[in-house]
Design an enzyme around this catalytic site. Structure first.
Site, PDB file in Angstrom:
ATOM      1  N   HIS A   1      56.305  28.013 127.374  1.00 55.56           N
ATOM      2  CA  HIS A   1      57.296  27.164 127.426  1.00 55.56           C
ATOM      3  C   HIS A   1      57.034  26.084 128.155  1.00 55.56           C
ATOM      4  O   HIS A   1      56.418  26.029 129.080  1.00 55.56           O
ATOM      5  CB  HIS A   1      58.594  27.786 128.161  1.00 55.56           C
ATOM      6  CG  HIS A   1      59.981  27.080 127.809  1.00 55.56           C
ATOM      7  ND1 HIS A   1      60.868  27.488 126.696  1.00 55.56           N
ATOM      8  CD2 HIS A   1      60.613  26.121 128.449  1.00 55.56           C
ATOM      9  CE1 HIS A   1      61.712  26.613 126.551  1.00 55.56           C
ATOM     10  NE2 HIS A   1      61.777  25.684 127.603  1.00 55.56           N
TER      11      HIS A   1
ATOM     12  N   ASP B   1      72.803  29.136 128.393  1.00 57.18           N
ATOM     13  CA  ASP B   1      71.891  28.176 128.599  1.00 57.18           C
ATOM     14  C   ASP B   1      72.257  26.924 127.400  1.00 57.18           C
ATOM     15  O   ASP B   1      72.000  26.023 127.804  1.00 57.18           O
ATOM     16  CB  ASP B   1      70.500  28.466 128.357  1.00 57.18           C
ATOM     17  CG  ASP B   1      69.353  27.443 128.830  1.00 57.18           C
ATOM     18  OD1 ASP B   1      69.380  26.800 129.589  1.00 57.18           O
ATOM     19  OD2 ASP B   1      68.761  27.224 127.544  1.00 57.18           O
TER      20      ASP B   1
ATOM     21  N   ARG C   1      73.880  18.984 130.534  1.00 58.27           N
ATOM     22  CA  ARG C   1      72.633  18.540 131.434  1.00 58.27           C
ATOM     23  C   ARG C   1      71.929  17.433 130.586  1.00 58.27           C
ATOM     24  O   ARG C   1      71.601  16.256 131.298  1.00 58.27           O
ATOM     25  CB  ARG C   1      71.647  19.418 131.805  1.00 58.27           C
ATOM     26  CG  ARG C   1      72.269  20.436 132.749  1.00 58.27           C
ATOM     27  CD  ARG C   1      71.282  21.749 133.022  1.00 58.27           C
ATOM     28  NE  ARG C   1      69.931  21.187 133.410  1.00 58.27           N
ATOM     29  CZ  ARG C   1      68.670  21.773 132.923  1.00 58.27           C
ATOM     30  NH1 ARG C   1      68.644  22.482 132.076  1.00 58.27           N
ATOM     31  NH2 ARG C   1      67.752  21.209 133.566  1.00 58.27           N
TER      32      ARG C   1
ATOM     33  N   SER D   1      67.039  27.690 133.398  1.00 59.26           N
ATOM     34  CA  SER D   1      67.102  27.412 132.167  1.00 59.26           C
ATOM     35  C   SER D   1      66.078  27.881 131.240  1.00 59.26           C
ATOM     36  O   SER D   1      66.124  28.774 130.397  1.00 59.26           O
ATOM     37  CB  SER D   1      67.099  25.885 131.657  1.00 59.26           C
ATOM     38  OG  SER D   1      66.919  25.629 130.434  1.00 59.26           O
TER      39      SER D   1
ATOM     40  N   LYS E   1      65.830  32.149 129.291  1.00 62.40           N
ATOM     41  CA  LYS E   1      65.370  31.940 127.634  1.00 62.40           C
ATOM     42  C   LYS E   1      64.160  32.880 127.397  1.00 62.40           C
ATOM     43  O   LYS E   1      64.234  33.681 126.669  1.00 62.40           O
ATOM     44  CB  LYS E   1      65.211  30.583 127.164  1.00 62.40           C
ATOM     45  CG  LYS E   1      66.352  29.535 126.961  1.00 62.40           C
ATOM     46  CD  LYS E   1      65.917  28.442 126.064  1.00 62.40           C
ATOM     47  CE  LYS E   1      65.490  27.125 126.830  1.00 62.40           C
ATOM     48  NZ  LYS E   1      65.812  26.665 127.668  1.00 62.40           N
TER      49      LYS E   1
HETATM   50  N1  URA Z   1      63.191  23.329 129.214  1.00 68.09           N
HETATM   51  C1  URA Z   1      64.207  24.053 129.347  1.00 68.09           C
HETATM   52  O1  URA Z   1      64.218  25.144 128.624  1.00 68.09           O
HETATM   53  N2  URA Z   1      64.978  23.752 130.115  1.00 68.09           N
HETATM   54  C2  URA Z   1      65.001  22.554 131.023  1.00 68.09           C
HETATM   55  O2  URA Z   1      66.048  22.589 131.908  1.00 68.09           O
HETATM   56  C3  URA Z   1      63.764  21.636 130.827  1.00 68.09           C
HETATM   57  C4  URA Z   1      63.086  22.231 130.008  1.00 68.09           C
END
Ligand code: URA
Length: 435
Positions: free
Chosen positions: A83, A162, A169, A184, A188
């Protein structure tokens, strides 16, 4: 049990929210009982006041458990995921995930959409007609078992909290906050069940953490959360002072990712992907050393296995594979203009944030929640920091669907390019690894 206004004022005044209060907020927000305006106000209070490590971990776990938390032990002994914390031109997932899966290591990925001036994998993949990101838990698991690769977004089943907070956001100026980013990303990752996770934490003008020091704090926070729930987690701090690769904008980035999967692509982007993939292959115990992993990755790019895996992913999730086989069929903007360099010199900056904002203004991102994305628009830069450019040489190309927006983007992207008469050092790709 609680009143949302009390939680907002407590955080606004610098107090710490209890685990119970955080759980209550996440449950009620997910259920639709906390309205967007109150959730946005809480996000802004968190942005200004921060959260302790304990609050951040509680928020992460509450968001992860707002939907299913997958147990992938029946799918494969080791499933990995990567990620990025968000960047400009960051299409790494599109290459790394099929590349790693093509090397025999299953990849179960939950991605996000564009956030602020940074692009999102889901928006990019949706440039391919028909590509579905809202997989159910069953679809995600069965595709992972059969193909060794699945790519989903937040859904009613997976990390719904999220999904909802993320879209707020995006448009309320509350992205660059360590507790909000960490919760966040890690909610995930926890929900999607991967056993081993590589985090690509960006630092620089086009990242939410402008310095390597701040990026390291974010990285340490996420690595600690990952390890606390039994996931092997490593973070790589990478440069985001200039766009990654050349293309910025959804379909343009898909095109560049496909070039890279076919063994071409920009040098910096290919190198970035091979480095991230190597860490995944080692963390997932598919390869013993980073050198061995790199050779495996290079081979999968060279012999077409990585590209074939991407094709199979697109087919499995309902996308029109003819657009992968012939990228000319991807959405195209009606206007294209190549802008020449106004002077000669060495490029000392291509400000990634300014390029990202220009791309959003062209329509590649959202200004309000739910805004439609224009998949065709964006910017292709033609140089990297450190290049010598002659006056009049092509500097960048704008892809637009409105003459007015094109003119605005031209000025913005031109201003993002800064020149020096003296030689300029190239930017590094990575700064450090946090384990
Ligand atoms: N990627 C995400 O999933 N969340 C964030 O807040 C920033 C990048």
């Amino acid at each position: 049990m609680y009143r949302m206004v009390d939680l907002i004022t407590k955080k606004r005044d610098g107090g710490a929210l209890s685990a119970e209060e955080i759980r209550w907020f996440v449950e009620n927000f997910t259920a639709g009982d906390v309205p967007d305006y109150q959730a946005s106000a809480l996000a802004m209070a968190i942005y200004f006041r921060g959260m302790s490590p304990r609050e951040t971990a509680d928020l992460t776990l509450a968001m992860a458990h707002s939907g299913d938390v997958l147990d992938l032990s029946h799918v494969a002994p080791v499933v990995v995921d990567k990620h990025s914390t968000g960047g400009v031109g960051d299409k790494t997932t599109l290459v790394v995930e099929p590349l790693v899966a093509a090397c025999g290591l299953p990849v179960g990925k939950m991605s996000g959409r564009g956030l602020g001036y940074s692009g999102g994998t889901l928006d990019k993949m949706e440039s391919i007609s028909g590509f579905r990101v809202n997989l159910t838990t069953e679809e995600f698991m069965s595709q992972l078992k059969e193909l060794g690769l699945a790519l989903a977004g937040q859904s009613a089943d997976l990390a719904p909290a999220d999904g909802k907070l993320y879209s707020l956001r995006d448009v309320t100026g509350t992205v660059p906050s360590i507790p909000l980013i960490a919760s966040s990303v890690m909610s995930k990752k926890i929900a999607a069940g991967a056993h081993a996770i590589v985090l690509d934490v960006k630092a620089g003008s086009g990242a939410f953490m402008p310095t390597v020091k701040e990026a390291a704090v974010l990285a340490q926070t996420m690595v600690k959360i990952g390890k606390s729930v039994g996931r092997k987690t490593v973070a790589l701090i990478s440069d985001m002072n200039q766009p990654l690769g050349f293309a910025v904008g959804n379909a343009l980035e898909v095109r560049e990712a496909i070039d890279t999967l076919k063994g071409g692509g920009p040098e910096d982007f290919r190198e970035h992907c091979l480095h991230v993939a190597s860490h995944l292959l080692v963390l997932g115990k598919q390869c013993k050393t980073l050198n061995a992993a790199r050779s495996a990755g290079e081979a999968a790019l060279a012999d077409g296995r990585a590209f074939d895996k991407f094709r199979a992913l697109v087919t499995a999730q309902g996308g029109d594979v003819s657009q992968v086989d012939d990228v000319e069929l991807l959405p195209k903007a009606s206007l294209m203009e190549t802008v020449p360099a106004p002077k000669s010199g060495y490029l000392k900056e291509i400000n990634a944030r300014e390029v990202g904002f220009a791309s959003v203004a062209l329509g590649a991102g959202r200004l309000k929640k739910g805004d439609p994305i224009d998949p065709a628009v964006g910017i292709v830069v033609h140089h990297k920091v450190g290049d010598r450019v002659g006056k009049g040489e092509p500097l960048f190309t704008i892809h637009a669907n409105s003459a007015e927006r094109l003119a605005e983007a031209r000025a913005q992207v031109l201003a993002a390019h800064r020149f020096s008469r003296d030689k300029v050092k190239r930017l590094p790709l990575f700064y450090k690894t946090i384990v």
